[in-house]
Design a protein around this motif. Structure first.
Motif, short mmCIF file in Angstrom:
data_model
loop_
_atom_site.label_atom_id
_atom_site.label_comp_id
_atom_site.label_asym_id
_atom_site.label_seq_id
_atom_site.Cartn_x
_atom_site.Cartn_y
_atom_site.Cartn_z
N ARG A 130 0.85 -1.18 0.00
CA ARG A 130 0.00 0.00 0.00
C ARG A 130 0.89 1.24 0.00
N PRO A 131 0.37 2.38 -0.47
CA PRO A 131 1.18 3.60 -0.42
C PRO A 131 1.70 3.93 0.97
N ASP A 132 0.89 3.69 2.02
CA ASP A 132 1.35 4.04 3.37
C ASP A 132 2.41 3.09 3.89
N GLU A 133 2.67 2.00 3.16
CA GLU A 133 3.76 1.10 3.53
C GLU A 133 5.06 1.48 2.82
N CYS A 134 4.99 2.56 2.03
CA CYS A 134 6.15 3.06 1.30
C CYS A 134 6.47 4.47 1.76
N ALA A 135 7.73 4.82 1.72
CA ALA A 135 8.15 6.20 1.97
C ALA A 135 8.90 6.70 0.75
N MET A 136 8.57 7.91 0.35
CA MET A 136 9.30 8.58 -0.73
C MET A 136 10.46 9.34 -0.10
N PHE A 151 1.89 8.12 0.63
CA PHE A 151 3.26 7.76 0.96
C PHE A 151 3.72 8.52 2.20
N ARG A 152 4.56 7.92 3.01
CA ARG A 152 5.29 8.68 4.02
C ARG A 152 6.39 9.45 3.30
N THR A 153 6.88 10.50 3.91
CA THR A 153 7.77 11.43 3.20
C THR A 153 9.04 11.70 3.99
N MET A 154 10.19 11.61 3.30
CA MET A 154 11.49 11.80 3.94
C MET A 154 12.34 12.71 3.06
N ASP A 183 14.73 24.25 -3.02
CA ASP A 183 14.99 22.99 -2.31
C ASP A 183 16.25 23.06 -1.45
N ILE A 184 16.44 24.20 -0.81
CA ILE A 184 17.58 24.32 0.09
C ILE A 184 17.20 23.92 1.52
N ARG A 185 15.93 23.64 1.73
CA ARG A 185 15.46 23.13 3.02
C ARG A 185 14.07 22.52 2.82
N ALA A 186 13.63 21.77 3.82
CA ALA A 186 12.28 21.21 3.79
C ALA A 186 11.28 22.33 4.03
N LEU A 187 10.31 22.45 3.13
CA LEU A 187 9.32 23.53 3.23
C LEU A 187 7.98 23.05 3.78
N HIS A 188 7.90 21.77 4.09
CA HIS A 188 6.64 21.20 4.57
C HIS A 188 6.94 20.29 5.76
N ASP A 189 5.89 19.84 6.41
CA ASP A 189 6.03 19.01 7.60
C ASP A 189 6.14 17.54 7.17
N PHE A 190 7.28 17.20 6.61
CA PHE A 190 7.52 15.83 6.19
C PHE A 190 7.77 14.95 7.41
N ASP A 191 7.67 13.63 7.22
CA ASP A 191 7.88 12.73 8.36
C ASP A 191 9.29 12.83 8.91
N ILE A 192 10.26 12.98 8.02
CA ILE A 192 11.66 13.11 8.43
C ILE A 192 12.32 14.15 7.54
N ALA A 193 13.19 14.95 8.12
CA ALA A 193 14.08 15.83 7.36
C ALA A 193 15.50 15.46 7.77
N ALA A 194 16.32 15.08 6.78
CA ALA A 194 17.67 14.60 7.06
C ALA A 194 18.69 15.44 6.29
N THR A 195 19.91 15.45 6.78
CA THR A 195 20.98 16.21 6.12
C THR A 195 21.73 15.37 5.09
N SER A 196 21.52 14.06 5.10
CA SER A 196 22.21 13.15 4.19
C SER A 196 21.53 11.80 4.27
N LEU A 197 21.93 10.87 3.42
CA LEU A 197 21.37 9.52 3.53
C LEU A 197 21.91 8.77 4.73
N THR A 198 23.12 9.08 5.16
CA THR A 198 23.60 8.47 6.39
C THR A 198 22.86 9.03 7.61
#
Length: 237
Positions: A174-180, A196-199, A214-229
């Motif tokens: 299902r879409p909610d079992e996936c994160a973009m 979808f969940r959003t990262m 796109d220099i920062r997250a402009l919305h209330d996404f589930d996660i905001a990260a600085t890198s993939l690590t």
């Protein structure tokens, strides 16, 4: 952060996982400088990339039938060469240069981050890149995908809903079992609207030092990260 329903992370690739701008500049220089051409190679890379969204929109709007991104990249390259009066490349040389998009280098954190995330989640592309492009790109950069999904399996381009939904369906989820996972706010908003969940992963250098979007997250996404690590750390991978 715990997102217990999420089983798969689906990734934007250009800009989020790989550094297209400096890679394309390198490829253009290697192909054109021996023939005596001198350019601002990064600017020339930006020009080639500048044809990307207009070309996609021709397909999204129905103005032309479905074609792969490899075809669109080739067409945009031919236009770029004509614009700059570069006429000495053979058809085979143009074809090889158009495949520069198969040889983009990952961001320094990408392989480690993906490898850590793969231990806990299915990781798959959800890119506008076609399968041949994504497979060759993975081989070039040692990107450890479990699946190549996105535009070609649905014959559509993001941000058309079927591009996202078709990838979830291909995984049996299902879409909610996936994160973009993406460095682009609009991509995440489109996926989030479908469940979808959003990262968000910050890539402020994607377009160079003058980047203004796109220099920062402009919305209330589930996660905001600085890198993939950093994303892997937040997901306890």
């Amino acid at each position: 952060m715990s997102l217990p329903a999420v089983k798969a992370l689906t990734f934007d690739v250009f800009g989020t996982v790989v550094d297209w701008r400096t890679s394309i500049a390198r490829e253009l220089r290697a192909a054109l400088e021996p023939a005596g051409h001198e350019f601002d190679w990064l600017q020339l890379a930006d020009e080639w990339r500048g044809g990307y969204q207009p070309a996609l929109e021709q397909v999204r709007s129905g103005a032309r039938p479905w074609v792969t991104l490899d075809v669109l990249h080739h067409e945009n390259l031919v236009e770029l060469l004509a614009k700059h009066d570069i006429a000495e490349l053979s058809e085979s040389e143009i074809e090889e240069l158009s495949h520069a998009w198969w040889r983009l280098d990952p961001w320094p954190d990408a392989v480690e981050g993906l490898s850590r995330l793969k231990q806990r989640f299915i990781i798959a592309t959800l890119s506008n890149g076609n399968i041949a492009l994504m497979v060759n790109l993975a081989k070039h950069g040692a990107l450890p995908w479990d699946a190549i999904l996105g535009a070609e399996i649905s014959h559509s381009y993001k941000e058309q809903p079927i591009t996202y939904l078709g990838s979830a369906e291909a995984l049996g989820l299902r879409p909610d079992e996936c994160a973009m996972v993406a460095a682009h706010n609009d991509d995440l908003v489109a996926a989030g609207a479908l469940g979808f969940r959003t990262m968000y992963v910050n890539r402020p250098a994607e377009h160079g030092p003058g980047q203004t979007t796109d220099i920062r997250a402009l919305h209330d996404f589930d996660i905001a990260a600085t890198s993939l690590t950093d994303l892997a750390r937040q997901l306890e991978c």
